[in-house]
Design a protein around this motif. Structure first.
Motif, PDB file in Angstrom:
ATOM      1  N   GLY A  29       0.017  -1.217  -5.741  1.00 45.55           N
ATOM      2  CA  GLY A  29      -1.052  -1.256  -4.407  1.00 45.55           C
ATOM      3  C   GLY A  29      -1.917  -2.406  -4.646  1.00 45.55           C
ATOM      4  O   GLY A  29      -2.807  -2.612  -5.424  1.00 45.55           O
TER       5      GLY A  29
ATOM      6  N   ILE B 167       1.988   9.424   4.529  1.00 46.43           N
ATOM      7  CA  ILE B 167       3.079   8.915   4.384  1.00 46.43           C
ATOM      8  C   ILE B 167       4.152   9.774   5.170  1.00 46.43           C
ATOM      9  O   ILE B 167       4.894   9.081   5.881  1.00 46.43           O
TER      10      ILE B 167
ATOM     11  N   SER C 242      -8.704   2.455   2.869  1.00 47.09           N
ATOM     12  CA  SER C 242      -8.213   0.895   2.603  1.00 47.09           C
ATOM     13  C   SER C 242      -8.866  -0.119   3.168  1.00 47.09           C
ATOM     14  O   SER C 242      -8.642  -1.235   2.674  1.00 47.09           O
TER      15      SER C 242
ATOM     16  N   VAL D 169      -0.755   7.924  -4.237  1.00 44.32           N
ATOM     17  CA  VAL D 169      -0.562   7.824  -2.682  1.00 44.32           C
ATOM     18  C   VAL D 169      -1.093   8.911  -1.940  1.00 44.32           C
ATOM     19  O   VAL D 169      -1.282  10.073  -2.468  1.00 44.32           O
ATOM     20  N   ASP D 170      -1.259   8.663  -0.694  1.00 37.99           N
ATOM     21  CA  ASP D 170      -1.679   9.837   0.061  1.00 37.99           C
ATOM     22  C   ASP D 170      -0.665  10.560   0.954  1.00 37.99           C
ATOM     23  O   ASP D 170      -0.065   9.840   1.966  1.00 37.99           O
ATOM     24  N   GLU D 171       0.003  11.524   0.510  1.00 37.49           N
ATOM     25  CA  GLU D 171       1.210  12.220   0.660  1.00 37.49           C
ATOM     26  C   GLU D 171       1.262  12.611   2.201  1.00 37.49           C
ATOM     27  O   GLU D 171       2.430  12.327   3.048  1.00 37.49           O
TER      28      GLU D 171
ATOM     29  N   SER E 217       0.677  -1.286  -0.037  1.00 36.64           N
ATOM     30  CA  SER E 217      -0.139  -0.116   0.015  1.00 36.64           C
ATOM     31  C   SER E 217       0.842   1.302  -0.128  1.00 36.64           C
ATOM     32  O   SER E 217       1.985   1.291   0.723  1.00 36.64           O
ATOM     33  N   TRP E 218       0.631   2.281  -0.860  1.00 39.94           N
ATOM     34  CA  TRP E 218       1.260   3.462  -0.876  1.00 39.94           C
ATOM     35  C   TRP E 218       2.614   3.514  -0.847  1.00 39.94           C
ATOM     36  O   TRP E 218       3.495   4.051  -0.126  1.00 39.94           O
TER      37      TRP E 218
END
Length: 219
Positions: free
Chosen positions: A168, A216, A110, A211-213, A16-17
């Motif tokens: 992903g 992260i 998710s 992606v979810d910046e 993921s990501w």
């Protein structure tokens, strides 16, 4: 990928990501709502864990890694009170923020994509270099160029030599290096890996969703 080191453990889950490239990680950090100093940026990826892998990770940390840290053999020294704090976090629901362990709740976006997942494990790469990508190959048809030598399968190969790719939702594995730290007065430990290995295909998450910046770089 086997190892007998107390600060190493191999874990697998749904990828993921992922941000495998250092240059990409620096670029995304610059655009993030929560940027960190560039010298602290690393590539990163997450593994969504099912119960068995979560239990394997927790058991190794509680029964092997933290006792090793408490013995004084690790670079960072933690006392009995600090070890106890980490054990309590390890046994929690991971909602405490800021996170001092690499386990997190499965992000809301998710949960529908991976309903079997019970936790997310954040894995950092190394500063200044990309995370190396490899793949498990079970048959020579999975190789782009047939091998000139006789191979014994399964075998792990650089992913560019295979028909596979890391995305992903696929199943991936990594041998983690665990390292303790103290942030202010709070103890913590993180997980890092220089290599991620494709294990098997899975349903792709979101058809290429970015992606979810902020997630992260929140740490």
């Amino acid at each position: 990928m086997g190892t007998n080191q107390p600060n190493n453990i191999t874990i697998y889950g749904r990828l993921s990501w992922p941000v495998f490239g250092y240059t990409e990680a620096v670029s995304r950090n610059a655009r993030s709502t929560y940027p960190v100093p560039e010298e602290q940026v690393t590539p990163t990826f997450n593994l969504l864990l099912e119960d068995a892998q979560l239990n394997k990770f927790r058991t190794h940390v509680a029964d092997v890694y933290l006792p090793w840290v408490a013995s004084g053999e690790s670079k960072v020294q933690l006392d009995a009170r600090q070890i106890d704090m980490l054990l309590k976090q390890l046994d929690s629901d991971f909602e405490m923020q800021p996170p001092y362990i690499p386990l997190k709740p499965v992000p809301e976006k998710s949960r529908d994509l991976a309903p079997e997942a019970v936790a997310m494990l954040k894995v950092n790469g190394r500063r200044g270099i990309d995370i190396e990508q490899r793949a498990v190959v079970n048959d020579e048809v999975e190789l782009i160029v047939p091998p000139s030598e006789i191979l014994s399968f399964p075998v792990v190969k650089p992913i560019r030599q295979t028909v596979h790719n890391l995305y992903g939702g696929c199943y991936a594995a990594a041998t983690l290096n665990l390292y303790a730290y103290i942030s202010g007065k709070m103890p913590g430990f993180s997980a890092s890996a220089g290599v991620v290995v494709f294990k098997a295909d899975g349903e792709r998450f979101g058809g290429g969703v970015d992606v979810d910046e902020d997630e992260i770089f929140l740490d």
